[in-house]
Scaffold this active site. Structure first.
Site: not given
Length: 455
Positions: A111, A113
């Site tokens: 991912d 963030d």
């Protein structure tokens, strides 16, 4: 989940009943591998004197008894540990309940963030303040809500919120409310009242808890790090309404707060703050570069799947890794709309150029160096070509994932199967794919360290 909770493991906050304030519960304040340093004999910080005083509230209170037992057992463990053990603990290491050989993992998914990009503590107060102001200015909530400030120690990830009862609480894996953890607004709710609210039991019926990650008809579980300011704001707004005797519909209030938090992201406010001052908001970019570089140097394949837009991700990755960051990844997918990304077959992939403009050509395979986006339901101009060839026997566990995920189908066209020797999965996986999650990991919202790449 690989690397999950590295920093959270060192210090967690739990609501406590005495004085209504939070109490810090560290895994152990004993050594560099257990927690913050302090005085002690065998393990620095391990107390060997009399037990620490129990929380206020009377000896008969269950929480006071549990805290006393916890202190006793912690001292016992540290007395039994040889002094040299403490020096062997690595605070940057990753520990798992199940054995896994990272040497055998061929594909790693990330991912963006709070995984590749670690954000400073200054971000959450700004999200809280912006959403609070949106409630007042656009949703016409009382002006008095502006007096509330973000309290970072109020809640932790994983808490549940009962929308109809306005209760924020901790529920265990067996669907039992943990007594002493229920709050309505900013005030603790007595255990007796909690039990009465649920029909004389601490157990929450399965039909209320069902759904993806607790997103059932009346229970919401706050799973990611961005949920922290949302929980804080939700509790503050409820506290204001209750404190001023204002009538409100619990479902409307919950939706308004959730929408206000969403607006901070959708309208790009958070992206603007970070892009204006990356030095202030993004932490440990050199460690991110070290992890990715080492994985690639050992012949691993990497992919990035994020809900953030490409322009934002590109600026952040250039800041942390450099202008050639895309060469480290075999596939880059932005605006993925996780978690439905992993199961929704109605949204075909779209290719983007570096300016973020969509291409119209049909996507039949994922190419390195290209940027992809999973389109909205209105963009159904093409559909990924299904893979009709049977899966290898070693990938039988993935049948369900292959059935539901166009992403995995397209990846197969790259020539390397996603078998048990892969690192994908995590919060985006569909409910019921426990067998998949146990063999495949998706690195998400975890503090990265170079030790992750020990292959």
């Amino acid at each position: 989940m690989a690397g999950a909770g590295l920093r959270a493991a060192a210090r967690r906050w739990v609501p406590r009943r005495d004085h209504g304030g939070p109490r810090a519960a560290s895994s152990s304040p004993s050594c560099p591998g257990c927690g913050p340093p302090g005085p002690g004999a065998h393990c620095p910080g391990a107390p060997r004197s009399a037990p620490a005083p129990a929380p206020a509230g009377g000896a008969a209170e269950p929480s006071a008894h549990l805290w006393a037992r916890y202190q006793d057992m912690r001292r016992l463990v540290h007395d039994l540990l040889p002094p040299e053990v403490c020096s062997l603990l690595n605070p940057a290491a990753i520990y798992a309940n199940n054995e896994i050989s990272l040497r055998d993992v061929e594909v790693y998914g990330f991912d963006y963030d709070y995984t590749l990009a670690q954000y400073s503590d200054t971000l959450h107060p700004e999200i809280f303040n912006a959403a609070r102001d949106i409630l007042v200015e656009h949703y016409k909530y009382p002006e008095g809500i502006r007096k509330y400030e973000y309290n970072p120690s109020f809640a932790i990830r994983g808490l549940h919120y009962d929308i109809q009862k306005s209760l924020l609480m901790k529920i265990d894996a067996f669907h039992y409310v943990q007594l002493g953890t229920a709050y309505r607004g900013l005030q603790p709710v007595p255990d007796e009242e909690v039990i009465e609210l649920y029909g004389g039991t601490q157990h929450i019926p399965l039909y209320q808890m069902s759904g993806f990650y607790g997103k059932g008809p009346s229970i919401k579980q706050f799973m990611d790090i961005f949920s922290l300011p949302e929980m804080a704001l939700l509790s503050c707004v409820v506290d204001h309404f209750l404190g001023h005797g204002l009538e409100f519909d619990q479902a409307h209030l919950y939706k308004d707060v959730t929408d206000a938090i969403r607006d901070v992201h959708v309208k790009g406010l958070m992206y603007q703050w970070i892009e204006r001052d990356m030095e202030k908001y993004i932490l440990r970019g050199d460690e991110t570069f070290a992890v990715l570089s080492r994985l690639v140097a050992h012949g691993k394949q990497l992919f990035l799947i994020t809900n953030s837009p490409f322009s934002f991700v590109d600026k952040g990755m250039r800041h942390m890794v450099g202008p050639d960051w895309r060469q480290l990844f075999d596939v880059v997918i932005v605006q993925a709309d996780k978690p439905s990304f992993f199961t929704d077959r109605r949204k075909p992939f779209r290719k983007l150029d570096e300016k973020g403009s969509l291409h119209w050509d049909r996507i039949t395979r994922l190419e390195k160096g290209k940027i992809y986006r999973q389109a909205s339901p209105m963009d159904r101009l093409s559909r990924p070509t299904p893979v009709s060839a049977p899966l290898p026997a070693s990938s039988a566990v993935l049948d369900r994932a292959w059935l539901f995920s166009p992403f995995l189908q397209l990846w197969r066209g790259r020539g390397r199967h996603l078998t048990g020797k892969s690192a994908i999965g995590g919060p985006g996986w569909p409910a019921g794919c426990g067998a998949v999650g146990s063999r495949l990991q998706f690195v998400s919202q975890s503090g990265l360290r170079p030790s992750l790449a020990r292959v």
